[in-house]
Design a protein around this motif. Structure first.
Motif, PDB file in Angstrom:
ATOM      1  N   SER B  37       0.833  -1.217   0.000  1.00  0.00           N
ATOM      2  CA  SER B  37       0.000   0.000   0.000  1.00  0.00           C
ATOM      3  C   SER B  37       0.865   1.264   0.000  1.00  0.00           C
ATOM      4  N   SER B  38       1.896   1.301   0.848  1.00  0.00           N
ATOM      5  CA  SER B  38       2.712   2.519   0.937  1.00  0.00           C
ATOM      6  C   SER B  38       3.474   2.777  -0.359  1.00  0.00           C
ATOM      7  N   THR B  39       3.971   1.700  -0.984  1.00  0.00           N
ATOM      8  CA  THR B  39       4.726   1.890  -2.231  1.00  0.00           C
ATOM      9  C   THR B  39       3.819   2.457  -3.319  1.00  0.00           C
ATOM     10  N   ILE B  41       1.010   4.141  -2.922  1.00  0.00           N
ATOM     11  CA  ILE B  41       0.605   5.522  -2.595  1.00  0.00           C
ATOM     12  C   ILE B  41       1.785   6.479  -2.840  1.00  0.00           C
ATOM     13  N   ALA B  42       2.990   6.034  -2.458  1.00  0.00           N
ATOM     14  CA  ALA B  42       4.166   6.886  -2.678  1.00  0.00           C
ATOM     15  C   ALA B  42       4.376   7.153  -4.170  1.00  0.00           C
ATOM     16  N   LEU B  44       2.205   7.644  -6.285  1.00  0.00           N
ATOM     17  CA  LEU B  44       1.290   8.719  -6.702  1.00  0.00           C
ATOM     18  C   LEU B  44       1.942  10.104  -6.610  1.00  0.00           C
ATOM     19  N   LEU B  45       2.978  10.207  -5.778  1.00  0.00           N
ATOM     20  CA  LEU B  45       3.669  11.504  -5.638  1.00  0.00           C
ATOM     21  C   LEU B  45       4.302  11.949  -6.954  1.00  0.00           C
TER      22      LEU B  45
END
Lengths: 496, 106
Positions: B37-39, B41-42, B44-45
């Motif tokens: 999930s974090s990868t 979402i990251a 998306l930056l």
């Protein structure tokens, strides 16, 4: 000139030498270590802000010399800093004071837990205090590097001084990786010296702001930045050095681990501020800072979740939490940087609490394997509750300090158009909460294994007192964050 | 076979020599979820640089993640204490940082 500024470095240095000198005399070194340990935070508080030029060689611009020729006053020599300069700013005051508290409480626990104090160990603790204090105070990159290398050697010494299994091997591994990170950092500093003609950070910042826009020099500036950035990763234990840093923390004694993590945090802050002052105007600065911070947070918490050794778990969490500091600088602006630094301070206090608090489990059972532990809440309920509250502070549960700083970073991320970062911070905080509750259950709540043996019956009262003091600090900083955010924000305002 | 069973079997095969508890498995599943999930979402930056780049990177990440499940255990094995792996990743990271900063910043 403020003469008490260099004393912040000189006093622990002299104390370290005397502690080594009187290594065989138990009572003398205990008294000396206690007095100096207590005196350092007091000295930090009573010292007023200012600059100290070693040798008294201040820049010509500040010397008020009348009738200087215009070819001097118009040249860059007029503002050049010829001496090693120490700047005692509000940020330095906050962090050196917090370091003093951590060192004093670690020494206090150590002196009261051990019948015979080790002079060499205390020597290393005070040398570590002096070197990382100098890192924060120094406005000179080469001076920072020298003290940083001393700190790296001291870290190796603290691991060797522990009685953990494979500590010599870990120390050797750390030295090997130091031989990669340290020289790369020095190479970056040397390139800056070559293109700017000075190692003073203020001078370099001025020169870089002009050089970065020239096509001939911008590539060299970026190359120097990448090398110093890599050195910073090594100094602070961010990926790819997260594994060795967590290994180092887990192999030291609890008192040593708490000092080691404080050293890494101060190194991180000293170098990130220096990098921000020098390279903060580069477009890529914020991008790489956000990237590495998020990577650190993800790796830290996910690897902590898979650990069965609770010391290693806290070590991984501690390394992962460092990413929040980098995020503050990556997001940018006074509020975000203040939030990041506030989180760094909180992490230093909370991790000390957890290392020393959970160190009592090893003190009682001589194991840190969560699979072999259980039911320890019956041994000392008060300590178990304090450790639980410390873990909640790390996860960012109100009303503790971790909640305040993490909320500030989330606010900063949302206000600057980075909602993704806010979501990641919340995810990481939830995962940290899970990891800690899982470890707490394994150690304290699940039924006690039949083969679990105790080597000691009770926890020293000094450790209970230490953990209680740290917990109270967490609560005070959670209720009154402006005690530290105001001075930090004041300093950051000056840098921006 | 559900993903949980697949995950559990993979975990047992890799760590059969050691004592495994449900806490270890739950920790590994948490790590799996955090990493995935974090990868994503990251990633998306990257929209701050280019929307097309973001879409491409997310698609590549999805393929990489789905073809390497369970990813947390592989990460765990790579993040071990051997000096060879630590040195390898340090040098690899140095190369990536220098390349990214030098050519990305020019």
């Amino acid at each position: 000139m403020n003469i008490s500024i260099p004393l912040i470095v000189i006093i622990p240095l002299i104390a370290a030498l005397f502690l080594n000198l009187f290594a065989g005399k138990n009572k003398i070194i205990k008294v000396l270590a206690f007095i100096v340990g207590l005196g350092l935070p007091i000295l930090t508080l009573t010292t007023s802000y200012g600059l100290h030029y070693f040798g008294g060689h201040q820049p010509l611009a500040l010397s008020n010399i009348a009738n200087l020729s215009t070819y001097i006053t118009n040249s860059s020599l007029y503002n050049l800093h010829p001496a090693i300069t120490y700047a005692y700013t509000p940020i330095a005051k906050v962090f050196i004071f917090a370091l003093g508290i951590v060192v004093f409480l670690s020494i206090f626990s150590y002196l009261n837990s051990e019948n015979k104090a080790s002079g060499p160990f205390l020597f290393m603790v005070f040398m570590a205090t002096a070197s990382v204090s100098a890192l924060l105070l120094s406005d000179d990159l080469f001076n920072m590097y020298v003290f940083f290398e001393i700190a790296a050697l001291i870290q190796t010494g603290i691991i060797i001084a522990s009685s953990a299994k494979d500590n010599y091997e870990t120390a050797l591994k750390y030295m090997i990786l130091s031989s990669i990170g340290g020289p790369i950092l020095l190479l970056g500093i040397t390139i800056l010296l070559a293109i700017c003609g000075s190692v003073n950070i203020t001078d370099i910042s001025l020169a870089i702001s002009n050089l970065v826009h020239t096509p001939e020099a911008s590539g060299v500036v970026l190359f120097a930045f990448s090398l110093i950035f890599f050195g910073w990763l090594y100094a602070s234990g961010l990926p790819p050095f997260n594994v060795i840093k967590s290994l180092v923390y887990s192999k030291a004694e609890p008192y040593g681990s708490s000092v080691l993590q404080a050293m890494s945090l101060i190194s991180l802050i000293a170098f990130i501020i220096a990098m921000f002052r020098i390279f903060g105007t580069l477009d890529i600065f914020k991008g790489v800072m956000i990237f590495i911070s998020i990577a650190s947070m993800i790796l830290g918490v996910s690897m902590a979740a898979m650990q069965t050794d609770f010391r290693r778990m806290i070590a991984y969490l501690s390394v992962g939490e460092l990413g929040f500091v980098g995020l503050g600088f990556g997001i940018g602006g006074n509020f975000a940087i203040t939030a990041g630094l506030f989180q760094g301070l909180n992490e230093m206090i909370v991790t000390t609490l957890l290392f020393i608090g959970l160190g009592t489990v090893v003190y009682l059972t001589n194991t840190s394997d969560t699979r072999k532990l259980g039911g320890l809440i019956g041994k000392n309920t008060f300590m178990a509750i304090m450790i639980l509250l410390g873990g909640l502070a790390m996860a960012g549960v109100p009303p503790f300090n971790g909640f305040r700083s993490k909320l500030m970073i989330v606010e900063a991320a949302l206000n600057t158009g980075f909602p993704e970062i806010a979501v990641i911070i919340i995810l990481i905080s939830i995962a940290t909460f899970f990891v800690f509750v899982k470890a707490f259950h394994s150690i304290f709540l699940k039924p006690q294994p039949r083969d679990l043996t105790f080597i000691r019956d009770s926890i020293p009262k000094s450790i209970l007192f230490t953990v209680l003091v740290l917990l109270i600090i967490c609560l005070i900083l959670g209720l009154y964050p402006e005690l530290v955010t105001n001075p930090i924000s004041q300093s950051i305002g000056g840098l921006l | 076979m559900s993903f949980y069973d697949y995950f559990l079997n993979y975990f047992k095969n890799r760590f059969s020599k050691n004592q495994i508890t449900n806490e270890n498995v739950s920790g590994a599943i948490l790590a799996e979820l955090v990493i995935i999930s974090s990868t994503l979402i990251a990633a998306l930056l990257l929209r701050h640089i280019s929307i097309v780049l973001t879409a491409v990177v997310i698609l590549i990440l999805l393929v990489l993640i789905l073809s390497n499940l369970p990813i947390s255990i592989k990460f765990f094995q790579e993040q071990d204490d051997s000096i060879e792996k630590m040195t390898f990743y340090a040098i690899l990271c140095l190369g990536i940082i220098v390349s990214l900063v030098y050519w990305g910043g020019l």
